[in-house]
Write an enzyme that holds these catalytic residues in place. Structure first.
Site, PDB file in Angstrom:
ATOM      1  N   ARG A  43       0.813  -1.224   0.000  1.00 46.14           N
ATOM      2  CA  ARG A  43       0.000   0.000   0.000  1.00 46.14           C
ATOM      3  C   ARG A  43       0.845   1.272   0.000  1.00 46.14           C
ATOM      4  NH1 ARG A  43      -5.560  -0.982   1.540  1.00 46.14           N
ATOM      5  NH2 ARG A  43      -5.994  -2.839   0.350  1.00 46.14           N
ATOM      6  N   ARG A  47      -3.405   6.456   0.157  1.00 43.96           N
ATOM      7  CA  ARG A  47      -3.874   7.652   0.862  1.00 43.96           C
ATOM      8  C   ARG A  47      -2.874   8.310   1.791  1.00 43.96           C
ATOM      9  NH1 ARG A  47      -9.347   5.121   2.868  1.00 43.96           N
ATOM     10  NH2 ARG A  47      -7.905   3.384   2.799  1.00 43.96           N
ATOM     11  N   ARG A  56      -6.672  11.291  -7.147  1.00 44.96           N
ATOM     12  CA  ARG A  56      -7.845  10.430  -7.050  1.00 44.96           C
ATOM     13  C   ARG A  56      -9.138  11.210  -6.831  1.00 44.96           C
ATOM     14  NH1 ARG A  56      -8.868   5.861  -4.872  1.00 44.96           N
ATOM     15  NH2 ARG A  56     -10.912   6.639  -5.362  1.00 44.96           N
ATOM     16  N   ASP A  92      -6.381  -3.276  -7.804  1.00 44.80           N
ATOM     17  CA  ASP A  92      -6.985  -3.873  -6.615  1.00 44.80           C
ATOM     18  C   ASP A  92      -7.253  -5.348  -6.876  1.00 44.80           C
ATOM     19  OD1 ASP A  92      -8.150  -2.858  -3.859  1.00 44.80           O
ATOM     20  OD2 ASP A  92      -9.437  -4.460  -4.583  1.00 44.80           O
ATOM     21  N   TYR A 167     -14.714 -11.985   0.250  1.00 45.12           N
ATOM     22  CA  TYR A 167     -15.466 -10.783  -0.155  1.00 45.12           C
ATOM     23  C   TYR A 167     -16.735 -11.158  -0.908  1.00 45.12           C
ATOM     24  CZ  TYR A 167     -11.824  -7.587   1.390  1.00 45.12           C
ATOM     25  OH  TYR A 167     -10.947  -6.880   2.162  1.00 45.12           O
TER      26      TYR A 167
HETATM   27  O1  CP3 Z   1       0.339   0.317  -3.197  1.00 43.02           O
HETATM   28  C1  CP3 Z   1      -0.111  -0.832  -3.321  1.00 43.02           C
HETATM   29  O2  CP3 Z   1       0.049  -1.719  -2.456  1.00 43.02           O
HETATM   30  C2  CP3 Z   1      -0.781  -1.226  -4.631  1.00 43.02           C
HETATM   31  C3  CP3 Z   1      -2.173  -1.108  -4.706  1.00 43.02           C
HETATM   32  C4  CP3 Z   1      -3.132  -2.016  -3.934  1.00 43.02           C
HETATM   33  C5  CP3 Z   1      -4.442  -1.588  -3.613  1.00 43.02           C
HETATM   34  N1  CP3 Z   1      -5.132  -2.642  -3.105  1.00 43.02           N
HETATM   35  C6  CP3 Z   1      -4.944  -0.245  -3.844  1.00 43.02           C
HETATM   36  C7  CP3 Z   1      -6.075   0.238  -3.018  1.00 43.02           C
HETATM   37  C8  CP3 Z   1      -3.021  -3.342  -3.537  1.00 43.02           C
HETATM   38  C9  CP3 Z   1      -1.823  -4.260  -3.609  1.00 43.02           C
HETATM   39  C10 CP3 Z   1      -4.301  -3.737  -3.028  1.00 43.02           C
HETATM   40  C11 CP3 Z   1      -4.610  -5.098  -2.569  1.00 43.02           C
HETATM   41  C12 CP3 Z   1      -5.808  -5.324  -1.765  1.00 43.02           C
HETATM   42  N2  CP3 Z   1      -7.066  -4.802  -1.916  1.00 43.02           N
HETATM   43  C13 CP3 Z   1      -5.868  -6.260  -0.718  1.00 43.02           C
HETATM   44  C14 CP3 Z   1      -4.715  -7.134  -0.272  1.00 43.02           C
HETATM   45  C15 CP3 Z   1      -3.740  -6.327   0.513  1.00 43.02           C
HETATM   46  C16 CP3 Z   1      -4.127  -6.070   1.941  1.00 43.02           C
HETATM   47  O3  CP3 Z   1      -4.172  -4.903   2.317  1.00 43.02           O
HETATM   48  O4  CP3 Z   1      -4.304  -7.055   2.669  1.00 43.02           O
HETATM   49  C17 CP3 Z   1      -7.163  -6.264  -0.203  1.00 43.02           C
HETATM   50  C18 CP3 Z   1      -7.678  -7.072   0.968  1.00 43.02           C
HETATM   51  C19 CP3 Z   1      -7.924  -5.334  -0.977  1.00 43.02           C
HETATM   52  C20 CP3 Z   1      -9.346  -4.983  -0.834  1.00 43.02           C
HETATM   53  C21 CP3 Z   1      -9.468  -3.530  -0.534  1.00 43.02           C
HETATM   54  N3  CP3 Z   1      -9.462  -2.535  -1.501  1.00 43.02           N
HETATM   55  C22 CP3 Z   1      -9.486  -2.890   0.732  1.00 43.02           C
HETATM   56  C23 CP3 Z   1      -9.497  -3.601   2.063  1.00 43.02           C
HETATM   57  C24 CP3 Z   1      -9.486  -1.500   0.503  1.00 43.02           C
HETATM   58  C25 CP3 Z   1      -9.401  -0.385   1.511  1.00 43.02           C
HETATM   59  C26 CP3 Z   1     -10.712   0.211   1.872  1.00 43.02           C
HETATM   60  C27 CP3 Z   1     -10.498   1.535   2.587  1.00 43.02           C
HETATM   61  O5  CP3 Z   1     -10.912   2.546   2.034  1.00 43.02           O
HETATM   62  O6  CP3 Z   1      -9.903   1.527   3.670  1.00 43.02           O
HETATM   63  C28 CP3 Z   1      -9.481  -1.315  -0.887  1.00 43.02           C
HETATM   64  C29 CP3 Z   1      -9.418  -0.018  -1.581  1.00 43.02           C
HETATM   65  C30 CP3 Z   1      -8.063   0.366  -2.013  1.00 43.02           C
HETATM   66  N4  CP3 Z   1      -7.239  -0.445  -2.738  1.00 43.02           N
HETATM   67  C31 CP3 Z   1      -7.433   1.611  -1.816  1.00 43.02           C
HETATM   68  C32 CP3 Z   1      -6.184   1.538  -2.451  1.00 43.02           C
HETATM   69  C33 CP3 Z   1      -5.152   2.620  -2.577  1.00 43.02           C
HETATM   70  C34 CP3 Z   1      -8.028   2.801  -1.098  1.00 43.02           C
HETATM   71  C35 CP3 Z   1      -8.870   3.519  -2.096  1.00 43.02           C
HETATM   72  C36 CP3 Z   1      -9.045   4.970  -1.740  1.00 43.02           C
HETATM   73  O7  CP3 Z   1      -8.105   5.729  -1.978  1.00 43.02           O
HETATM   74  O8  CP3 Z   1     -10.128   5.312  -1.255  1.00 43.02           O
END
Ligand code: CP3
Length: 360
Positions: A43, A47, A56, A92, A167
């Site tokens: 991540r 953010r 974004r 994602d 999910y």
């Molecule tokens: O920088 C990186 O690591 C690359 C991008 C990345 C994202 N999601 C972008 C993202 C990666 C590798 C993921 C993987 C992901 N997505 C996982 C596995 C990694 C982990 O954290 O265990 C999982 C479980 C998800 C599902 C998911 N998507 C979640 C739990 C969330 C967060 C929700 C929140 O708002 O807290 C997302 C959204 C997401 N994916 C964001 C990002 C940057 C946030 C989106 C935003 O900016 O609002």
């Protein structure tokens, strides 16, 4: 020598690597000698960065993943800012599932939310297989990035079948994974059909990224720690193994990661990983005993330590480097993703410390 993007980790001198395949990150994954311990952060694109929040603004998460130019810029931001040793594609885990026709969105502050949760065999049949054409925007983004990144490797990634299934079955995030386990125990044939379909879809997602030039892949089974080892082996491992085996011929390191997986580390390695990601609960020297000598490890600073005063962070980083030195290969990372409230300047400082303290 090929160029790296401005601000990325210097690998100069006589030992300048011949492209990303010879970078410190890929070498550490392969348990080869490295000039310094490589570091990147799960991540890292997200953010915690004001420049990310600006780009974004007003663009829904899934939509942003489908715009190659935007993906390129968001992926590069943390590489430029922190000088990390690898980029990870901005996307994602649910992107390929959405491409397979599942109606879902990523809700800010919540995560993936599925309109019609999967409950039976008919629901599984509605998830169609995908082809590389369904992910042409991923192919395009990866190609743009590989051209920009030069010697800095790009990590491709996907979600493992269990975490994706959770999910889809729960309809959103879950603390207990109760419905998921109810399906697993109560209708094992439906469970296995669902995971087999997800393994195919997520395998395609990885294949597109590798074919477009990604230098390594990470399979996220974030929620696998909810399972006992016996259940993991019976209900999950065969499907994750199918995904990883599907990439055996690709010639790139495969990283496998989950949270709360102390009891699963050996089994997750057996699923076909070259590198096993470890959360902060298990010291890396203890983890490597469970994982075995033929695999590298990745981790494992507690993301919450980044909120501590710098001397505490420094002590923890040095401890992890020392424990990592007792493993066959170490990629420094957090034990889970960067929290949105993290001060990005602290991340930059951690990268510099890892490089300096591990220089050899
Ligand atoms: O920088 C990186 O690591 C690359 C991008 C990345 C994202 N999601 C972008 C993202 C990666 C590798 C993921 C993987 C992901 N997505 C996982 C596995 C990694 C982990 O954290 O265990 C999982 C479980 C998800 C599902 C998911 N998507 C979640 C739990 C969330 C967060 C929700 C929140 O708002 O807290 C997302 C959204 C997401 N994916 C964001 C990002 C940057 C946030 C989106 C935003 O900016 O609002």
């Amino acid at each position: 020598m090929t160029t790296t993007i401005a601000g990325s980790a210097s690998q100069g001198g006589d030992s300048a690597p011949a492209g990303p395949a010879d970078s410190p990150f890929v070498r550490a994954c392969r348990r080869l000698p490295v000039p310094h311990t490589p570091v990147w952060f799960m991540r890292q694109a997200g953010r915690s960065l004001p420049e990310y929040r600006e780009l974004r603004a007003g663009v829904p998460m899934l939509e942003s993943c489908r715009r190659p130019e935007l993906v390129r810029e968001i992926t590069l931001q943390p590489v430029r800012r922190h000088g990390v040793d690898a980029a990870i594609l901005f996307s994602d885990i649910v992107v390929p599932v959405a491409a397979a026709g599942v109606d879902l969105e990523i809700v800010p502050g919540t995560g993936p939310v599925v309109a019609r949760p999967v409950r039976d065999a008919a629901d599984v049949d509605l998830i169609r297989p995908i082809t590389p054409d369904d992910l042409s925007f991923v192919d395009e983004a990866v190609r743009l990035l590989v051209a920009d990144l030069g010697d800095t490797p790009l990590i491709g990634f996907a979600g493992a079948p269990f975490t994706l299934a959770s999910y889809l079955v729960e309809g959103g995030p879950s603390r207990t994974h109760a419905r998921t386990k109810a399906l697993m125990y109560g209708a094992p044939e439906v469970w296995h059909a669902l995971c087999a379909r997800l393994a195919e879809i997520t395998g395609q997602f990885l294949r597109v990224q590798v074919d477009a030039g990604a230098s390594a892949v990470q399979l996220f089974d974030s929620w696998a720690g909810a399972l006992s080892e016996a259940d993991y082996r019976r209900y999950v491992l065969p499907h994750s193994a199918a995904v990883l085996a599907g990439l055996a011929d690709a010639g790139v390191p495969r990283i496998h990661f989950g949270v709360g997986t102390a009891e699963l580390l050996g089994a997750m390695g057996e699923a076909g990983a070259d590198v096993v990601g470890v959360d902060w609960r298990t010291p890396l020297d203890a983890a490597t005993v469970r994982i075995g000598p033929d695999k590298a490890v990745q981790g494992n600073l507690d993301p919450c330590v980044l909120f501590a005063p710098w001397p505490v962070i420094e002590t923890e980083v040095r401890r992890i480097l020392a424990e990592g030195a007792a493993t066959p290969g170490h990629v420094f990372n957090l034990g889970h993703g960067v929290l949105p409230e993290t001060d990005p300047e602290v991340l930059t400082r951690v990268v510099a410390l890892v490089h300096e303290a591990s220089a050899r």
